[in-house]
Design a protein around this motif. Structure first.
Motif, mmCIF file in Angstrom:
data_model
loop_
_atom_site.group_PDB
_atom_site.id
_atom_site.type_symbol
_atom_site.label_atom_id
_atom_site.label_comp_id
_atom_site.label_asym_id
_atom_site.label_seq_id
_atom_site.Cartn_x
_atom_site.Cartn_y
_atom_site.Cartn_z
ATOM 1 N N LEU A 1 12.776 -19.393 29.107
ATOM 2 C CA LEU A 1 11.626 -18.463 28.892
ATOM 3 C C LEU A 1 11.408 -17.880 27.457
ATOM 4 O O LEU A 1 10.723 -17.251 26.983
ATOM 5 C CB LEU A 1 11.677 -17.525 29.830
ATOM 6 C CG LEU A 1 11.302 -17.789 31.146
ATOM 7 C CD1 LEU A 1 11.868 -16.661 32.280
ATOM 8 C CD2 LEU A 1 9.934 -18.225 31.394
ATOM 9 N N SER A 2 12.829 -17.675 26.931
ATOM 10 C CA SER A 2 12.823 -17.229 25.485
ATOM 11 C C SER A 2 11.988 -18.184 24.583
ATOM 12 O O SER A 2 12.289 -19.389 24.301
ATOM 13 C CB SER A 2 14.305 -17.131 25.079
ATOM 14 O OG SER A 2 14.285 -16.746 23.493
ATOM 15 N N ILE A 3 10.976 -17.562 23.770
ATOM 16 C CA ILE A 3 9.991 -18.640 23.166
ATOM 17 C C ILE A 3 10.863 -19.170 21.723
ATOM 18 O O ILE A 3 10.708 -20.353 21.423
ATOM 19 C CB ILE A 3 8.793 -17.722 22.641
ATOM 20 C CG1 ILE A 3 8.200 -17.174 23.732
ATOM 21 C CG2 ILE A 3 8.091 -18.252 21.673
ATOM 22 C CD1 ILE A 3 7.123 -16.086 23.517
ATOM 23 N N PRO A 4 11.571 -18.399 20.947
ATOM 24 C CA PRO A 4 12.353 -18.966 19.734
ATOM 25 C C PRO A 4 13.237 -20.025 20.374
ATOM 26 O O PRO A 4 13.254 -21.231 19.656
ATOM 27 C CB PRO A 4 13.056 -17.908 19.039
ATOM 28 C CG PRO A 4 12.395 -16.708 19.736
ATOM 29 C CD PRO A 4 11.948 -16.917 21.150
ATOM 30 N N VAL A 5 14.101 -19.730 21.350
ATOM 31 C CA VAL A 5 14.929 -20.677 21.983
ATOM 32 C C VAL A 5 14.240 -22.073 22.399
ATOM 33 O O VAL A 5 14.633 -23.145 22.028
ATOM 34 C CB VAL A 5 15.886 -20.307 22.819
ATOM 35 C CG1 VAL A 5 16.790 -21.307 23.554
ATOM 36 C CG2 VAL A 5 16.709 -19.083 22.413
ATOM 37 N N LEU A 6 13.249 -21.673 23.111
ATOM 38 C CA LEU A 6 12.345 -22.627 23.510
ATOM 39 C C LEU A 6 11.889 -23.781 22.452
ATOM 40 O O LEU A 6 11.854 -24.913 22.532
ATOM 41 C CB LEU A 6 10.998 -22.222 24.382
ATOM 42 C CG LEU A 6 10.118 -23.048 25.061
ATOM 43 C CD1 LEU A 6 10.546 -23.912 26.170
ATOM 44 C CD2 LEU A 6 8.842 -22.540 25.223
#
Lengths: 547, 522
Positions: free
Chosen positions: A207-212
């Motif tokens: 769900l984490s946008i940067p990780v995604l």
């Protein structure tokens, strides 16, 4: 007050000082409700409490901005079992913090407009402020969200109170209709957004946008089959959700009705704040998405996205300007004008898609545009309120002869309108110029000469430049109609002084002065502040890196 | 002395601020005239470098340069300079601007007697802001700054026509605004493209640098440099040329001019015809031709043809007019056609002639519009057919009018003659240069423009000034001292420029024109 330059803030308690503006707003919202319940529903007292809360939020957001370091600050990092990188719920950097300052300042202005024009008719002050302040919290969190769920919750927190605010004046048919239109549209586009978000989650597994986005970049490098197709669908679905917030064509139908049906202060607030938050979120997510992808990979994906966003922006700008021309209701005219301006700002989203190195320039241009746009719209709406207070009408002819009856007010409105057109020497010209300059700068890479933007991307950016510039000439048509009414048309029979609040007149004239000064002697300062805000984000780091 | 240009450009603006706070009408008028007078006096100092025969100045040489950073980004990638300077090309225009503006202010002295007049304060302030804008256009050497001043001219002019204009003022004001804004947004595209097509280290808004830096020029002239699929230099030349051609105005972009000129009050018509049109021609010479010389050569025949069309079409339209002010307005289209032709023919004589024609037309058209204004103020109408024998009633006026209209017509020994002759001769001369075989027909057609001019001016003079005096003109008073004070300097200049063209204008501009032509044929 703040911990000295931390690298990241992991637990919620330690993160609270950085969320002080939002906390002040929530506290104030609760206080207005409690005071209303205990000490009576005195409009004036509760209005003052709300204004004080907004002022505290403004001051604390200012102080946080001045203390933030150059590196982005991840807040509330959750340690999920399968994640190697840190996955914060929120990311605060100078750019977001600057946006918060603009937002809180505009909240103050909206409360001032409320006090000037809506307070006398208001019956449910505590509830009104609870909704208004809650929507401000949502918008503020939208800007800093770094997690898909937080983003969706923040968008809904910004939207739900807005629906209620639009329909707040229950006695008026137009208000109910506006609220209904708003909520139906909002629900439908939210559905698209959830769909896009769940697709993204399915593709990246987090769900984490940067990780995604880092994972997606890795998958793109590995040329995973069918990935690009789903990515385009997911991102466009997200774009629809945010497009509704910023009233991009074809998701704009709610905007004129809501502006007409809502009270003046709500219209003022939504015309800037909801669009600003949506654009800040959109540009930030886009830069996050595009930055980890090396420039020479996924050219076709970049081109597709660039063309998609550009078509949306061109449609928004052109339709907004053309539709505004036919309006005689000033509120509807300003609504279409705000649609066109959201379209101008939407163009900036194309920059990071086409060129990584253009990112900081686009961020800088957006924050400067938002700040000046807030001043212009405040002057226009406040001027409308003054005229309505005097004549009781809000159509074009109500402005007749204003230039002779109230020279300072009319001058302030004129400056704001010419600034909205984008004419020098006013602030509106400079920020529009920086906006198209950011588009132009995106056509050539400054950091990696080997990785120039694709020919399609360059062509899209220059097309946008041409569209924005030509629309400047088109938009003159309808803004000039108000100016013509104020100066060129004969004064109506009830000649004499303008019977409207003095503070409102001072506010409009002050806005005009600010626009004149920011367009001339303070131009450099505006630019430097915007650059200061933009030069701290993840993009800047990546752009300076080995890419 | 180094800051003198700043004072010249901003003296009117200071005057505008003073006008906003002064209490009485007379004080406001005096402050406005004083501010404009200061600009005029200071502008005369700009002549000092030319005292010692320096017409062949070094390429790209400017005097009184003021150059300070204005807007810059944190990383220094984006630099705008506050950059003012004059050379032989701009000096005459600066002086002309200061002079015509001052005369327009004096012409506004009877503001209270205008029909439906109100808001003197705003009128004077806008007129002074307009003057600052025009002076800025003629002195700015940074493209961004030039653009700002170019647009600053629009809004005051919109109000000046729209509020204090004639019966169709709303239509005329909006038409003017839209046409010229359309032109300037094209310039905005050009400005951005010129900046961002250059690699980061070389990017500049400096107009002299854009024309003279060989690295930048190499990029612009490269056939591989494309803008939205078009060859860069070609499309940029076309956009910038249209941008300025609207201002000149060149057929087919001229239709705003008759409306704006006719509806504007007299002093504003003087500024419109005398100064605003010149910013278009000046922009061609300052920006378009030096920066895109190859495209200029490529389009020379086409644009010269348009210039000739301008001359003849404008003259034919003028012949058909029955309104005196419309007649003067349409004659401007015809006369500015010589400017287009002279610049497009790309030749020393024709270009000098074009600049001379702009200065001369600035003087003669301002004078003619004021003459018409004087007559209108007495008669209350401008129908040529309803006048007659004015010379009998108003002998001084008749004498001054003869000088003014004959100067427009191009009578030898008056200013209009020199420019037209030089343009026509230069056009013939261009058969070995840019125009080739087209030079003779174009030159011959352009020369016939003078015949038409003689026809419409003499016919009008005959109908208005000669013949038996009409009974309804018995009450017409001859020109008073203020009116003579406005007309006499213009008449003197018309004669002066016509007799001494070399010493008054051509000496200054020779070097600048050589400079532009050198860029065109390296």
């Amino acid at each position: 007050m703040l911990p000295q330059s931390p690298q990241s803030v992991n637990d919620i308690a330690a993160a609270l000082p950085f969320l002080a503006p939002e906390l002040w707003l929530i506290t104030t919202a609760l206080v207005t409700l409690i005071v209303g319940a205990i000490a009576g529903r005195d409009t004036r007292r509760i209005g003052l409490i709300a204004a004080a809360g907004a002022l505290l939020a403004l001051l604390s957001s200012w102080s946080i901005l001045s203390q933030l370091g150059a590196a982005p600050l991840p807040l509330i990092t959750s340690a999920q079992p399968d994640e190697t990188a840190s996955a914060p719920l929120l990311i605060l950097d100078r750019w977001v913090a600057s946006f918060r300052v603009v937002l809180m300042a505009f909240l103050m202005a909206a409360i001032a407009v409320w006090g000037l024009f809506d307070a006398q008719r208001e019956r449910r002050t505590p509830e009104f402020f609870t909704l208004l302040l809650a929507s401000a919290v949502g918008m503020s969190l939208m800007a800093s969200a770094a997690n898909l769920l937080v983003m969706i919750v923040a968008i809904e927190l910004a939207s739900m109170p807005s629906f209620a605010l639009a329909a707040f004046d229950r006695r008026r048919r137009a208000a109910s209709e506006a609220g209904l239109k708003y909520v139906v549209f909002g629900a439908a586009t939210s559905g698209f957004m959830y769909y896009g978000a769940s697709l993204l989650y399915g593709l990246g597994g987090t769900l984490s946008i940067p990780v995604l986005f880092d994972r997606l970049a890795a998958l793109l490098l590995a040329e995973e089959p069918a990935l690009q197709f789903f990515l385009v669908i997911a991102l466009l679905a997200l774009l629809i959700g945010i497009g509704f917030k910023i009233a991009a064509v074809p998701f704009h139908f709610w905007c004129p009705d809501v502006f007409e049906g809502a009270s003046l202060s709500v219209a003022t607030w939504l015309s800037v704040a909801s669009k600003a938050a949506g654009l800040v979120l959109l540009l930030r997510v886009t830069t996050w998405f595009c930055a980890p992808i090396p420039p020479d990979v996924a050219i076709s994906l970049r081109d597709t996205l660039a063309i998609g966003v550009a078509i949306l922006a061109i449609a928004t700008i052109t339709l907004g300007n053309l539709a505004a021309y036919r309006q005689t209701s000033i509120r509807r005219l300003l609504a279409y004008s705000s649609i066109a301006h959201a379209g101008y700002m939407l163009c900036l989203v194309v920059v990071p898609i086409v060129a990584i190195s253009g990112g900081p320039a686009a961020l800088s241009a957006l924050i400067a545009y938002l700040a000046i746009y807030a001043v212009m719209n405040l002057a226009a709406f406040c001027g409308l309120g003054l005229v309505a207070a005097d004549t009781g009408r809000e159509d074009l002819s109500a402005f007749a002869g204003l230039g002779w009856r109230a020279p300072a007010t009319a001058a302030g409105i004129s400056v704001a309108l010419l600034s909205l057109v984008g004419l020098p020497p006013f602030g509106g010209f400079l920020v529009k110029f920086w906006l198209i300059a950011a588009l132009g700068a995106g056509t050539q890479s400054t950091v990696a000469p080997a990785a120039q933007p694709s020919p399609v991307g360059t062509a899209v950016l220059w097309t946008l430049v041409v569209v924005v510039v030509l629309n400047t000439a088109i938009s003159l048509f309808y803004y000039a109609r108000i100016i013509r009414e104020m100066y060129l048309r004969p004064t109506p029979a009830q000649d004499g002084r303008l019977h409207a609040p003095l503070i409102g007149r001072i506010l409009v004239a002050a806005c005009g002065l600010i626009l004149l000064l920011t367009g001339t002697v303070f131009a450099d300062r505006v630019r430097r502040s915007a650059d200061f805000a933009a030069n701290s984000t993840r993009t800047a780091e990546l752009a300076a890196g080995p890419l | 002395m180094s800051g003198i240009l700043v004072w010249i450009v901003f003296a009117p603006l200071l005057g505008a601020l003073a006008v906003l706070v002064l209490p009485t009408a007379l004080q406001m008028k005096r402050a406005a005239a004083a501010a404009s007078g200061v600009a005029l006096l200071l502008s005369l100092f700009l002549l000092t470098p030319y005292a010692a025969e320096t017409s062949g100045s070094a390429p790209g040489h400017t005097d009184f340069r003021v150059r300070v950073p204005w807007i810059s980004t944190a990383d220094g990638a984006f630099q705008v300079q506050f950059d003012l300077g004059v050379d032989g090309l701009s000096t005459p225009f600066v002086i002309l601007t200061a002079l015509i503006s001052l005369l327009a202010l004096v012409a506004s002295w009877d503001f209270e007697r205008w029909p439906g007049s109100r808001g003197l304060r705003g009128y004077l302030a806008l007129l002074l802001i307009l003057e600052t804008g025009i002076l800025g256009v003629f002195t700015a050497l940074d493209f961004f700054l030039f653009y700002i001043f170019f647009e600053v001219m629009l809004v005051p002019m919109y109000f000046l026509i729209g509020i204090w204009g004639g019966s169709r003022k709303e239509y005329a004001a909006l038409k003017f605004f839209l046409y010229t804004l359309a032109g300037s947004v094209l310039l905005l595209i050009v400005m951005l493209a010129l900046y961002f097509y250059v690699p980061p280290g070389l990017r500049t808004f400096d107009l002299l640098e854009l024309a003279r830096n060989s690295e930048i020029q190499r990029i612009f002239r490269n056939d591989q440099t494309l803008f939205l699929g078009f060859r860069f230099e070609t499309i940029m030349f076309v956009l910038a040329f249209i941008g300025f051609a609207i201002k000149i105005p060149m057929v087919p972009f001229h239709t705003w001019l008759p409306d704006a000129h006719v509806e504007a009050p007299t002093p504003i018509s003087m500024i419109l015809a005398g100064l605003l049109l010149k910013t278009g021609g000046y922009g061609l010479l300052r920006i378009v031709y030096p920066i895109f010389p190859e495209a200029a050569t490529q389009f020379a025949v086409a644009l010269s043809t348009l210039g000739v069309v301008c001359i003849l079409y404008g003259a034919l339209c003028t012949l058909a007019q029955t309104d005196l002010k419309r007649l003067v307005a349409y004659s401007s289209v015809s006369h500015m056609g010589y400017v287009v032709l002279g610049i497009a023919a790309l030749n020393q004589a024709s270009m000098q002639g074009a600049v001379f024609q702009m200065i001369a037309h600035g003087i003669s058209s301002a004078m003619c519009f004021y003459l018409v204004g004087v007559l209108y103020q007495r008669a209350g109408h401008r129908e040529i057919g309803r006048f007659g024998g004015i010379w009998m009633r108003m002998p001084t006026f008749g004498a001054l009018a003869t000088i003014g209209f004959f100067a427009t017509m191009g009578l030898p020994a008056l200013c209009g003659f020199v420019g037209e002759v030089m343009v026509v001769l230069g056009t013939f001369d261009a058969r070995n240069g840019a125009l080739g075989a087209a030079a003779y027909p174009l030159g011959i057609l352009a020369a016939t423009g003078a015949l038409f001019a003689a026809a419409y001016i003499l016919w009008m003079m005959q109908r208005v000034f000669l013949g038996p005096a009409r009974p309804d003109s018995t009450a017409f008073l001859d020109t008073d001292r203020r009116e003579i004070g406005i007309l006499a300097p213009l008449a003197a200049l018309a004669v002066f420029l016509g007799v001494l063209p070399q010493q008054t204008v051509l000496n200054f501009i020779g070097g600048a024109v050589t400079d532009i032509l050198r860029l065109a044929s390296p």
